[in-house]
Every structure is written in structure tokens, then in C-alpha cells.
Design an enzyme around this catalytic site. Structure first.
Site: not given
Ligand SMILES: Cc1ncc(C[n+]2csc(CCOP(=O)(O)OP(=O)(O)O)c2C)c(N)n1
Lengths: 192, 579
Positions: B66, B128-129, B178, B491
């Protein structure tokens, strides 16, 4: 220019927020979420009818800075079902709360000073039963708390107070004026 | 007293006796819906059954999760400007939508979610659900409603679409018990045109426009900041006319990126944490900020106390709650920028601010030498994300829709991709939702089938919704996926390097063989390890007729610079980090 209300040391005080809405289930929840999300404590909240048919009024009292309250009120007004929301300081509204005290009837019968206390505080007796008597006092918080202090010595069995109800000092409901103007032109909006 | 809700008649005036489920489909058709992204389950089965009777008018895309459905709907909505429609079952189906709903809420994306709910008599019994989806979604929806009677369906759908798409757009959720799907009633559809308690657009006050024009005409160093409001208001042309007549340098928030072509001579670049150097420092040197359809997010402003204290501020904004929320406006022009901008353009003097623009250009030179050159034309051995985007620019001239996930690659793409067209950039801005990219790119391609759609994604985020490769294989939507694989949560690793003494806590990823994974999903793939292969590989990808997966091996230790460190002032933007 940047905004930071804490830094400015802006004064916290009571504000009475009045929000007018179409009646819808779940709206109370949507409104309170706005406060909890911003860590603003609700001192009291009353939902009631308003002078305009079909329109409900939420009266919410908070103690915070004007700036914070202003932001919260704008968020409330943004809710789809909310027609308009206003906020006022204590001197801009006429407001009341109501308190109920339950004390043993014994105290009333044994001596006349309780009766004097009731008179002095402009309170009234709502109901007398063999075991207890219910007293009602309308006023400001300081007033009904003062009575509470005095009643203490008789043993208060139960005590409760209501949320604030308030009307503004303007002659008409602010919303009525708004609706009248908006009748033709809903989009006509009071600019900040 | 006037009616609380005003409606207009639609073409079919005859009432039709039908079920609630069928009424859902008919309502969607009346609202012009052509596509639904969704996933079936017990509580929504009657609606899925009714879908079969209307498949000539409405297509459904079965995602693999989803979350994939809602992000796809977001991608669709962002490129088309139409309302994205999502369908899911009760309980887990509905809760899986929440991340996307929150994302759409903060990024003002028009979405209507339809979720099934247990039959009304069972509400509140922990059936349920059963989940309180109305309660859960309340803080992240513009509006939501639980339907318990079939008669409510047309009216609530009409309101839902009106609310989702008008004013500052946003997500709306309709939960349908429903029994309301099974029940029969006389269906008739009237479109909603007005809700008494809801003011989508404040009327622009000419007085405020006049005050704004006065400030602009007086300013020596005015500076325009623009955001997604320009795009949401379909006001790119009006905005451009304003910028060109004013001669004022302009910079964008990430969601405003494609509102003005990147190469426009007055486009100074990106604002905020990973924006450009000049755009950030000039914020604290201008004498007037003109904010157009942007909300002064903290990623844009840095430390608010030290944000443009010297400048007067004009704020053009549709949402009254945004005025003075973060930055105090000296003049607030409330209303749709589509209406306010032409009024303002008329009142301003035609100007040339070339001396002031030269200041930007000089700062830009510093950034070019310290950062941009090395990003785009690296002399080290490892491949950089910047050069991938540079080659993409050379090959596409900005004439594609670009979608990103979240992380370093997102910032590099925003910084370097040469956006040229309207609605050509889809990214998760306010929420920064990893996993957004792949499904959003799919939705974007469904919405703009004649456009080339390129997804730039990181290895972390890709794996959050990688199952959507299955959906893409099923629709054969020809999206081009570029995986920037640095085998790291890039990042986060960058922050650890810069602010946590290189303590790399849980940012290394042992990745699968992505090409095999793509191929397993039936999608053609190729991996690039070295620089000489990159150019042809990107060309091959662009020439390929179907969906394509290109993995590029990116050097691990690359950082996105410049950077306004969290809590710093925009004038403290750093250009380098000593390793
Ligand atoms: C759902 C979610 N979980 C955690 C984060 C925190 N976060 C921001 S950037 C990042 C790293 C992303 O890594 P990647 O997808 O490999 O991309 P890159 O930065 O290497 O280009 C994380 C863990 C987020 N933004 N969203």
C-alpha cells in the site's frame, strides 16, 4: 525578521479562544490535536451551542503568549469544518465558570456560620438531602476557590468546576458579522 | 441562512438504484478519475468487485504494498496536477498508507484515499482488521470521514475531491464501512463547489499588493525566494513574468525547483541546508526578501534568529496559517499567487539589478572552484553522483521528468539537474521519505506516459520499496532507474563523518546483486563500475523502450557540499569539510 517568542520574553496570560464550527463528529479531536502537537496546555474546554442556529462553539482557555495563541488559532481556523476562530484576553470577554460543592448536611444544621458563608459568597443551595447538601457558585476561579477554602472545614465530599463560558464585549456575535459579510463572498477574508 | 454545502448538477441527472460500492466507482468517474493505485482486501472487496464493471473508464494499478500505491498516487498527482486516488483495505492496508499520507500532507499533494472499514455494527468491537483509521490519519489529513450509510457516498466523495484539490491541496481519507458498500440506494451525483466553513483561497487585497510593490520599487538588493506554491497554483508563467520584469535574482526551495528553468539568467539556485553558496549567504545581505509560495521551512532558514534580520519581508502565500509562522512578514499578500503575481507585476518598475546579481555570480565562482567542478568533473578515480547528473543533462537537456528518493543523491540531483519544464521534478521534500522514489516515479510515468521519467535513487531507499519493481514489470511503464550505489546510507554517513567524529554507526549496507534482483523482476539492467562506460550506459538506458535499471558504482566517501549545518545560520554555509 525572525520570530522567537521565548526570546522576546513575551508575557504569558490567559486567552479565551472561541472557535465556531459546523457540527461534525471528530472535530473536537482535530482541534485538540493542534494543541497537543504544539505542547500548548488546554486549561479548560467547553463545547456548546452558539447564538446562530446549527453552529457550535468551542470555548478553550489557554495560558500562553499571544504569538503562540495566534498561531494555534490560525491552525484551528484552517480546519475544514471551522468557520472562524477568535481569541481574547480576559479583559476583552465576560466570562464565568460554575462550581459545585457537596458537603454534609450536618454542617448546615449545626450552627449558622455555614449559611453566612454561603450568603457572603453569593452562592446558593441547589439541593438538600439528609446526608448531603449541594452548593453552587458561579464566578471566576479565584471566587469559587475562595469558597472552597472556607468550606473545607465542614468536609467537602465532592467538588467540581466547569470550563469557562464567555461572551465578547462587542454587541453581536463576531461570527454573525463575519457570516453576513461572507454570505455573498465567502472568500472575503480578514487579512492578518 | 445559506446551505452549508453548495453543489452543482452533473450531466447524468437521473437517479440510479445501485449499491454503495458501485456508487464509489460512479462518483470517481464523475470526478474525472482515470486511474486508481491500490491493493484489495476483505473490507474493500465490494468496491473492487464494482471496479470490474467500470474498467472501461477507470484503470487500477495493483501495487505490491500500500505504501507503493500512495507514493505512486503522489507521483501521479505531482506531474499531472490532478488528484491521485488510492484504495486499500481496512486495518493493515490502511495503516500502510500513513507514511504516504503524512508525506502528501506536508508537501501539499492532492490525494483521495479510500479505505474499507468493518461493517458499522462492528465498529469499536476490535473486529478482525479493524483499526481506527480516522483517528490515526487525523493529524496527517486535510480532512477525513467515516461513511456508514450508502446514501452518504456521493456527497462525501464530492466534498473529498473539492477539499483535496482546492486551496492549499492535501490528502483526504474516506473510510467506508462494509455495510455502506453493500447497501442499495438511489444514486445521484452533484459536484461540490463550496463549503461554507472552508475558504480555499483568500481574495487578494489590492492594498497589500500595492504595499508590496512599493517595497520592491524602493529596494536596492531585493531577493526572490520561491517554492512549490508557484507550481501548485499553476503560476509558472505569471511567476516568470514577475521575475523578468523585476530583474530580481531568485532562488528556490527544493519543491520549487522546476518552477523556473534552471538556466534562466535570474535563477540563482537552491536555498537551504544543501543549497548553493551564494543563495544562502545573500539571504543575509539582501534588503528585501520576496517569498513566493514557500513556507520558510527550517531546512531553508537554518537558525531563525539569525535569518535575514536585516531584510524586510514580503510573503505571498495562500495559507494564512503560514504567515508569520516562522518568519515575520512586513507585508503579507494572502491569496493564490496565480492571482496576486500578475497584480504585483503590473505595479512594479522594470529594473535591472546587474550589480547585485554580479555579487551572486562572484560567490558562485567560489562554489564552482571548491565544490561544483569536483562534483561534475572529478579528477579522482571513483565515480561521483554529480557526473552522472551532468551526463544526464548533456543527453536530455533537462527535457525529462526527474524523480528522486531521499538522501545525498536527492540533493545532488536538485543541485545539478537542469530542470527545464513545468512539473518536471518529483521528490519528497517536507517529510524526506525514503522509499518514495521508485513508486513515485512509477506514478509519474503513468501520469505522463509521453514523457521520459528518470528515477535517481540510493541503495538504501531503493530497498525500502524495491518490491514495486514487480508492479513496474506488470505495467511495463518505461521508467529509467539510476541507482547511485555507494553501499552506504550516504547522507547519514556524511553527518556521522562531519558531526559524529566519523563514528559510522549502522550505515553500511551489505547489498544484494541489484542487477539480478531487477532481472528477477523482469527488468533489464546494467551495472557501471568505471568512468569510460558511463556515457554509453546512460545513452543505452535512455534509448531502451521499456523499463530499465542502471546501477552506478559511486565512490563511498563523497559528501554533499556546501552545507548549512543544523542549527547554523545561512551565512555560516560551509564549502568544505576537512577530512
Ligand atoms: C523512511 C526513512 N528512514 C530514515 C531516514 C533517514 N535518512 C535520511 S537520508 C538516509 C540515507 C539514505 O541512504 P541512501 O538511500 O543509500 O541514499 P544516499 O544518501 O546514499 O544517496 C537516511 C537513513 C529517512 N529519511 N526516511
Amino acid at each position: 525578521m525572525s520570530l522567537d517568542n521565548r526570546k522576546n520574553g513575551e508575557r504569558r496570560q490567559n486567552y479565551t479562544i472561541s472557535a465556531f464550527s459546523e457540527n461534525h463528529i471528530g472535530l473536537l479531536n482535530r482541534i485538540t490535536i493542534i494543541f497537543t502537537r504544539r505542547h500548548v496546555n488546554i486549561e479548560s474546554l467547553t463545547v456548546s451551542a452558539s447564538a446562530i442556529k446549527g453552529i457550535h462553539k468551542f470555548t478553550i482557555v489557554v495560558n500562553d503568549t499571544r504569538e503562540k495563541v495566534d498561531k494555534v488559532v490560525r491552525q484551528i481556523e484552517k480546519l475544514v469544518e471551522v468557520l472562524k476562530a477568535y481569541y481574547h484576553t480576559d479583559d476583552e470577554v465576560i466570562y464565568q465558570e460554575i462550581a459545585l460543592y457537596k458537603i454534609p448536611t450536618k454542617a448546615l444544621i449545626e450552627g449558622d456560620d455555614l449559611e453566612k458563608t454561603i450568603r457572603k459568597h453569593n452562592a446558593r443551595i441547589l439541593e438538600v438531602r439528609p446526608e448531603y447538601t449541594v452548593i453552587e457558585k458561579t464566578g471566576y476561579k479565584e471566587d469559587y476557590m475562595a469558597l472552597f477554602e472556607e468550606l473545607r472545614k465542614y468536609g467537602v465530599l465532592q467538588f467540581t468546576s466547569s470550563g469557562r463560558v464567555a461572551v465578547t464585549r462587542s454587541s453581536k456575535e463576531l461570527l454573525a458579522t463575519y457570516l453576513k459579510e461572507a454570505g455573498e463572498l465567502t472568500a472575503e477574508y480578514e487579512n492578518n | 441562512m445559506k446551505d452549508q454545502i453548495e453543489t452543482i448538477e452533473t450531466k447524468t441527472r437521473k437517479k440510479i438504484r445501485t449499491t454503495g460500492a458501485d456508487a464509489v466507482m460512479r462518483s470517481l468517474i464523475h470526478e474525472g478519475v482515470e486511474i486508481i493505485f491500490g491493493y484489495p482486501g476483505g473490507a474493500i472487496m465490494p468496491v473492487y468487485d464494482a471496479l470490474m464493471d467500470h474498467s472501461d473508464k477507470i484503470k487500477h494499478i495493483l501495487t505490491r504494498h500500500e505504501q507503493g500505491a500512495i507514493h505512486a498516487a503522489q507521483g501521479y498527482a505531482r506531474v499531472t496536477g490532478k488528484v491521485g486516488v488510492v484504495m486499500a483495505t481496512s486495518g493493515p492496508g490502511a495503516t500502510n498508507l500513513i507514511t504516504g499520507i503524512a508525506d502528501a500532507m506536508v508537501d501539499s499533494t492532492p490525494i483521495v484515499c479510500i479505505t474499507g472499514q468493518v461493517t458499522a455494527p462492528l465498529l469499536g468491537t476490535d473486529a478482525f482488521q479493524e483499526t481506527d483509521v480516522i483517528g490515526i490519519s487525523m493529524p496527517v489529513t486535510k480532512w477525513n470521514y467515516l461513511i456508514t450509510k450508502p446514501e452518504e457516498i456521493p456527497e462525501i466523495f464530492a466534498q473529498a475531491f473539492f477539499i483535496a484539490r482546492s486551496g492549499r491541496p492535501g490528502p483526504v481519507l474516506i473510510d467506508i464501512a462494509k455495510n455502506a458498500q453493500f447497501g442499495e440506494f438511489d444514486f445521484e451525483y452533484r459536484k461540490c463547489v463550496k463549503i461554507r466553513s472552508y475558504v480555499p483561497k483568500p481574495v487578494v487585497k489590492p492594498e497589500k499588493v500595492r504595499q508590496a510593490a512599493e517595497l520592491i520599487n524602493k529596494a536596492k538588493k531585493p531577493y526572490i525566494l520561491f517554492g512549490q506554491g508557484v507550481i501548485l497554483g499553476n503560476a509558472e508563467d505569471e511567476f516568470r513574468a514577475f521575475v523578468e520584469k523585476s530583474g530580481i535574482p531568485a532562488a528556490w526551495t527544493i519543491l520549487g525547483a522546476c518552477a523556473l528553468p534552471k538556466k534562466h539568467p535570474l535563477n540563482m539556485g537552491m536555498l537551504g541546508m544543501h543549497g548553493n553558496y551564494a543563495t544562502n549567504i545573500k539571504t543575509n545581505e539582501c534588503d528585501l526578501l520576496i517569498a513566493v509560495g514557500m513556507r520558510f521551512d527550517d531546512r531553508v532558514t537554518g537558525d531563525l534568529k539569525r535569518y535575514a534580520p536585516q531584510a524586510k519581508v514580503i510573503h505571498l502565500e495562500i495559507d494564512r496559517a503560514e504567515i508569520n509562522k516562522n518568519v515575520k512578514a512586513d507585508v503579507a499578500v494572502l491569496g493564490d499567487v496565480k492571482e496576486s503575481l500578475p497584480m504585483l507585476t503590473k505595479l512594479i518598475e522594470k529594473r535591472d539589478h546587474s550589480a547585485w546579481i554580479k555579487e551572486f555570480k562572484e560567490a558562485e565562482k567560489i562554489e564552482y572552484e571548491k565544490v561544483i567542478k569536483n562534483d561534475l568533473y572529478p579528477r579522482k578515480e571513483g565515480l561521483t553522483m554529480g557526473e552522472v547528473i551532468r551526463i544526464l543533462n548533456e543527453k536530455t537537456h533537462g527535457d525529462v521528468i526527474v524523480v528522486t528518493d531521499v538522501g545525498q543523491h536527492q540533493m545532488i540531483t536538485s543541485r545539478y539537474f537542469e530542470f527545464r519544464n513545468k512539473r518536471s521534478f518529483v521528490t519528497s521534500g517536507g517529510l524526506g521519505t525514503m522509499g518514495f522514489g521508485l513508486p513515485a516515479a512509477h506514478g509519474a510515468k503513468i501520469g505522463a506516459p509521453d514523457k521520459e521519467v528518470v528515477l535517481i535513487v540510493g541503495d538504501g531507499g531503493l530497498q525500502m520499496t524495491i518490491q514495486e519493481l514487480g508492479t513496474i514489470n506488470q505495467t511495463q511503464a518505461a521508467i529509467k532507474i539510476i541507482l547511485m550505489n555507494n553501499k552506504d546510507l550516504g547522507m547519514v554517513r556524511q553527518w556521522q563523518e562531519m558531526f559524529f567524529e566519523k563514528r559510522y554507526s549502522e550505515t553500511y549496507l551489505l547489498n544484494p546483486d541489484f542487477i539480478k534482483v531487477a532481472e528477477g523482476f523482469g527488468i533489464k539492467g546494467k551495472k557501471v563500475l568505471h568512468r569510460p562506460e558511463l556515457d554509453t550506459a546512460i545513452q543505452e538506458m535512455l534509448d531502451y523502450k521499456g523499463p530499465y535499471f542502471l546501477e552506478v558504482n559511486i565512490e563511498k566517501e563523497d559528501n554533499v557540499l556546501p552545507m548549512v549545518p543544523a542549527g547554523a545560520s545561512v551565512s555560516e554555509v560551509v564549502l568544505e569539510h576537512k577530512k
